[in-house]
Write an enzyme that holds these catalytic residues in place. Structure first.
Site: not given
Length: 193
Positions: A73-75, A110
């Site tokens: 995950a990436d914010t 994502g």
């Protein structure tokens, strides 16, 4: 599959807490991959950047853990074409909060669910966040109370968020770092829930 079924490719304690809410069995293995940003990848929009970083993290860990599903995950925080990543200093954090004051921005997480055999599902969630008008005094108080250097946009909804956030449209968990509602649907689709 018996035992631990999912690997979370993130060192974020917030993502661990959120994933635990789904009552899935998981372990944490951090991904040692450099994150792309708007400078290294100016051709990617914020959504593409978040999705690609998530995919890179998950794929790196999946190569180490054969036969297991890996969640990356990436914010990112975006406003009017500008990305607000993790601030490099308190001064930069202060500048981020001033820029976001009394305005709306998007928080995009994502996610990538991949396995070592090449199966993958890449998805994302977008939430809209509106900030209160922030005085320099309030910004100073907030920065004194909350460690923001490991947080995109230099803030945390779950830590004194009421001081700075006026409204959230969409998934609150997404703003914290993992869109739990959407993630639950994807896990069910793959038989992981």
């Amino acid at each position: 599959m018996a035992g631990v079924e999912i690997i979370l490719a993130s060192a974020s304690p917030r993502r661990r807490q959120l994933l635990a809410e789904l009552s899935v069995s998981f372990e944490v293995v951090t991904a040692d991959v450099p994150e792309l940003d708007s400078i290294s990848s100016p051709h990617l929009n914020p959504m593409e950047l978040a999705r690609e970083n998530a995919r890179r993290k998950a794929t790196a860990v999946a190569k180490l853990r054969l036969g297991r599903w890996v969640l990356g995950a990436d914010t990112v925080v975006a406003m009017e074409g500008r990305l607000f990543g993790k601030p490099a200093s308190i001064e930069e954090a202060r500048e981020f909060l001033r820029a976001l004051s009394a305005r709306a921005h998007e928080v995009i997480t994502g996610c990538a669910l991949v396995d070592s055999e090449g199966k993958e599902e890449i998805f994302h969630e977008v939430s809209k966040v509106v900030f209160h008008k922030l005085s320099d005094e309030l910004i100073g108080q907030y920065l004194a109370e909350v460690n923001v250097l490991d947080k995109a946009g230099a803030y945390a909804l779950q830590e004194r968020g009421e001081w700075i956030v006026e409204q959230v449209e969409g998934s609150r968990s997404n703003v914290i770092g993992l869109p739990i509602e959407l993630l639950g649907k994807v896990f069910k689709k793959h038989g992981l829930l």
